[in-house]
Design an enzyme around this catalytic site. Structure first.
Site, PDB file in Angstrom:
ATOM      1  NE  ARG A  62     -11.705  -3.753 -38.756  1.00 45.73           N
ATOM      2  CZ  ARG A  62     -10.244  -3.327 -38.772  1.00 45.73           C
ATOM      3  NH1 ARG A  62     -10.449  -2.258 -39.120  1.00 45.73           N
ATOM      4  NH2 ARG A  62      -9.605  -3.960 -37.819  1.00 45.73           N
ATOM      5  CG  HIS A 199       8.403 -16.239 -46.998  1.00 44.02           C
ATOM      6  ND1 HIS A 199       8.790 -15.444 -45.946  1.00 44.02           N
ATOM      7  CD2 HIS A 199       9.083 -16.097 -48.097  1.00 44.02           C
ATOM      8  CE1 HIS A 199       9.222 -14.161 -47.129  1.00 44.02           C
ATOM      9  NE2 HIS A 199      10.251 -14.321 -47.829  1.00 44.02           N
ATOM     10  CE  LYS A 203      12.115 -17.031 -50.259  1.00 42.57           C
ATOM     11  NZ  LYS A 203      12.088 -16.703 -51.047  1.00 42.57           N
ATOM     12  CG  ASP A 256      11.463  -7.092 -42.223  1.00 39.65           C
ATOM     13  OD1 ASP A 256       9.982  -7.704 -42.333  1.00 39.65           O
ATOM     14  OD2 ASP A 256      11.874  -6.210 -43.687  1.00 39.65           O
ATOM     15  CG  HIS A 261      12.818 -14.309 -43.689  1.00 43.62           C
ATOM     16  ND1 HIS A 261      12.244 -15.362 -43.326  1.00 43.62           N
ATOM     17  CD2 HIS A 261      12.620 -12.959 -43.923  1.00 43.62           C
ATOM     18  CE1 HIS A 261      10.779 -14.452 -43.299  1.00 43.62           C
ATOM     19  NE2 HIS A 261      11.038 -13.132 -44.023  1.00 43.62           N
ATOM     20  CE  LYS A 359      13.266  -4.392 -47.034  1.00 43.21           C
ATOM     21  NZ  LYS A 359      12.632  -5.498 -47.754  1.00 43.21           N
TER      22      LYS A 359
HETATM   23  C1  BG6 Z   1       9.621 -10.430 -45.839  1.00 41.82           C
HETATM   24  C2  BG6 Z   1       9.674  -8.787 -44.958  1.00 41.82           C
HETATM   25  O1  BG6 Z   1       9.720 -11.493 -44.742  1.00 41.82           O
HETATM   26  O2  BG6 Z   1      10.726 -11.466 -46.359  1.00 41.82           O
HETATM   27  C3  BG6 Z   1       9.753  -8.214 -46.404  1.00 41.82           C
HETATM   28  O3  BG6 Z   1       9.469  -8.576 -44.229  1.00 41.82           O
HETATM   29  C4  BG6 Z   1      11.174  -8.352 -47.531  1.00 41.82           C
HETATM   30  O4  BG6 Z   1      10.593  -6.857 -46.268  1.00 41.82           O
HETATM   31  C5  BG6 Z   1      10.751 -10.175 -48.142  1.00 41.82           C
HETATM   32  O5  BG6 Z   1      10.869  -8.158 -48.443  1.00 41.82           O
HETATM   33  C6  BG6 Z   1      11.622 -10.766 -48.725  1.00 41.82           C
HETATM   34  O6  BG6 Z   1      11.315 -11.354 -49.124  1.00 41.82           O
HETATM   35  P1  BG6 Z   1      12.003 -13.204 -50.574  1.00 41.82           P
HETATM   36  O7  BG6 Z   1      10.774 -14.088 -50.630  1.00 41.82           O
HETATM   37  O8  BG6 Z   1      11.366 -11.594 -51.688  1.00 41.82           O
HETATM   38  O9  BG6 Z   1      13.239 -12.625 -49.943  1.00 41.82           O
END
Ligand code: BG6
Length: 510
Positions: A62, A199, A203, A256, A261, A359
């Site tokens: 935007r 993601h 790794k 999350d 993950h 966390k």
């Molecule tokens: C993200 C989450 O997908 O992964 C975050 O939204 C988290 O909350 C992060 O901190 C952790 O990723 P990594 O690569 O630092 O382990």
């Protein structure tokens, strides 16, 4: 000649991996993800000469920026977030491929301008109509963007090129919303065009789970219920919600981290071997793992959820979750989850899989721990001193940091007695390879350009994972497993300890 030189698929794995010329369109180009991850990853790919000739990036957002303003902002981002330092000559040539289109996501003329820009790129660089659309926006914008890409005829590439859509997590917030999102993307893109990014799969150490299991002959024979006592996947973070309180209030740790993950890592640990790494083999096997998981059942007994209070981490006072920006002072959102899953198949029946994530824990560490069963006769039990189980065999896959693998076994303490103590055989990426692994986004962006979807999540896995976890979320809403609290800088609530202790296990000390 060996089989591997005869097999073109296997030989193909060693070919240089340079994609065809293409344009990458980043929706949400002024956002955090673009600055922190995407553009630094592209810069590093450019530095390593892995981007194709005729590559370009078109930022779409935007904010009323020009190409020059976009380039300046991205230069700052690379200087701040790239794993390798910014080098002016590389930057200058990379920056020439950056362009910007300013538009609302719901504004059709913006997509027409985008189409014009892409045509220009095609004729200037011979990009052949190849387009990768990356949704680095809040998920609420996904359906709208996909719809407009379809309206503007951008979802099917002209002139025989390809069009792909990369979608960031979260993919839905429960089963129903994930299905709805899948349906709206499906009106415009086919499944094979959709790349759902996780993601963690990018790794190095996560990819190495498959190499470790299937590239070696010695581990697979014991990778099953006969030898394995339990499996733990733990992700400990020291950070809090890092200014993302608004997002986190809608999400919580289960959505999350666990749904995506942790479940993906678990699937790689539990899946059956594949015949080939090409095509859909890995994704088929992962989907089978999810389908074989038992419903969580007694949510009160098999899950623990908790939230951090104020505390100290590495000597620093940090606020509680409820005091974070954008968080309700009465928030019931979990920042910690522990749960137990069972996979009902030939390999894993009766072996508990424990997942935990939190966390504001005392240290940052992600690991997979396989605990093996005890020997049938415990000859040395009396000689282990204070250790309950001196010879417990553990295999620890350290995903991050201090990436590596260690195997723990009992050894005789030197001396005239037969005392036994646990010791480790240790592999460290740092000392064995001496190079820093690429960032996950480098690998994943490259794979998406190459059309290799192995490391992306297919819809059936997303669906199966939501099918399993949505009932947990529902049960939580109805009061099963009340929210617990833990002080920042501690290892989570006592109930998490009890979750494994009730099965006669304990969490691995990270
Ligand atoms: C993200 C989450 O997908 O992964 C975050 O939204 C988290 O909350 C992060 O901190 C952790 O990723 P990594 O690569 O630092 O382990």
């Amino acid at each position: 000649m060996t089989t591997s030189t005869l097999n073109p698929l296997r030989a193909g794995l060693r070919l240089p991996r340079t994609p065809d010329a293409c344009a990458l369109v980043v929706f949400g180009a002024t956002g955090d993800l673009t600055a922190r991850k995407l553009v630094p990853a592209l810069y590093n790919l450019a530095r390593e000469r892995l981007l194709p000739g005729g590559f370009s990036v078109v930022g779409f957002a935007r904010r009323g920026w020009s190409d020059e303003q976009f380039r300046a902002a991205m230069k700052d981002a690379v200087a701040k977030f790239s794993r390798e330092p910014l080098q002016d000559d590389i930057w200058e040539s990379f920056a020439r491929s950056l362009h910007y289109v300013s538009s609302d996501f719901g504004d059709m003329p913006g997509y027409e301008r985008l189409g014009e820009r892409l045509k220009k790129e095609d004729s200037a660089h011979g990009a052949g109509g190849n387009r990768l659309f990356y949704l680095a926006t809040p998920p609420t914008a996904y359906a709208e963007i996909a719809h407009h890409l379809g309206e503007a005829n951008l979802s099917r590439s002209p002139s025989g090129g390809w069009a792909r859509l990369v979608v960031e997590k979260p993919f839905g917030r429960d089963l129903e919303s994930a299905k709805k999102l899948d349906q709206s993307l499906g009106l415009v893109f086919r499944e094979r065009q959709i790349y759902r990014i996780d993601h963690y799969l990018g790794k190095e150490t996560v990819q190495n789970i498959l190499v470790f299991r299937f590239g070696n002959g010695i581990f697979e024979p014991i990778w099953n219920r006969r030898y394995v006592n339990d499996v733990q996947v733990s992700v400990a973070e020291t950070v809090g919600v890092e200014g993302r309180g608004g997002y986190y209030e809608e999400s919580g740790a289960l959505r999350d981290m666990v749904q995506n993950h942790l479940m993906q890592v678990l699937a790689l640990v539990a899946m059956e071997p594949v015949a080939s790494l090409h095509g859909d083999g890995v994704r088929d096997e992962k989907a089978k793992v999810f389908r074989a998981m038992l419903p969580v059942g007694d949510v009160g007994r098999a899950t623990v959820r908790a939230q951090y209070r104020a505390g100290a981490i590495l000597g620093q006072q940090v606020p509680g979750y409820r005091e974070e920006d954008g968080v309700s002072p009465a928030s019931e959102i979990e920042t910690y989850v522990a749960l137990k899953l069972m996979i009902e198949n030939w390999r894993w029946a009766d072996v508990p899989f424990y997942l935990r994530v939190g966390k504001r824990l005392p240290k940052r560490a992600t690991e997979v721990v396989i605990t093996f069963k005890k020997p049938p006769l415990q000859l040395f039990r009396e000689m282990g001193g204070d250790n309950i189980d001196p010879a417990a065999n553990l295999l620890v896959l350290r995903i991050q940091p201090d990436e590596g693998i260690s195997l723990r076994f009992g050894a005789k303490v030197p001396g005239t007695r037969s005392d036994v103590r646990p010791v480790n055989m240790d592999f460290r990426y740092g000392s064995s390879f001496g190079v820093e692994p690429p960032e996950a986004y480098e690998r994943l962006l490259l794979d998406a350009m190459l059309g290799d979807s192995t490391l992306f999540t297919r819809w059936d896995s997303v669906e199966a994972s939501w099918e399993l976890l949505t009932p947990v979320l529902d049960a939580w809403l109805q009061g099963a497993s009340p929210l617990r609290f833990y002080d920042a800088g501690t290892w989570g609530p006592d109930e998490a300890r009890r979750l494994v202790e009730q099965d006669g296990r304990e969490w691995h000390r990270m």
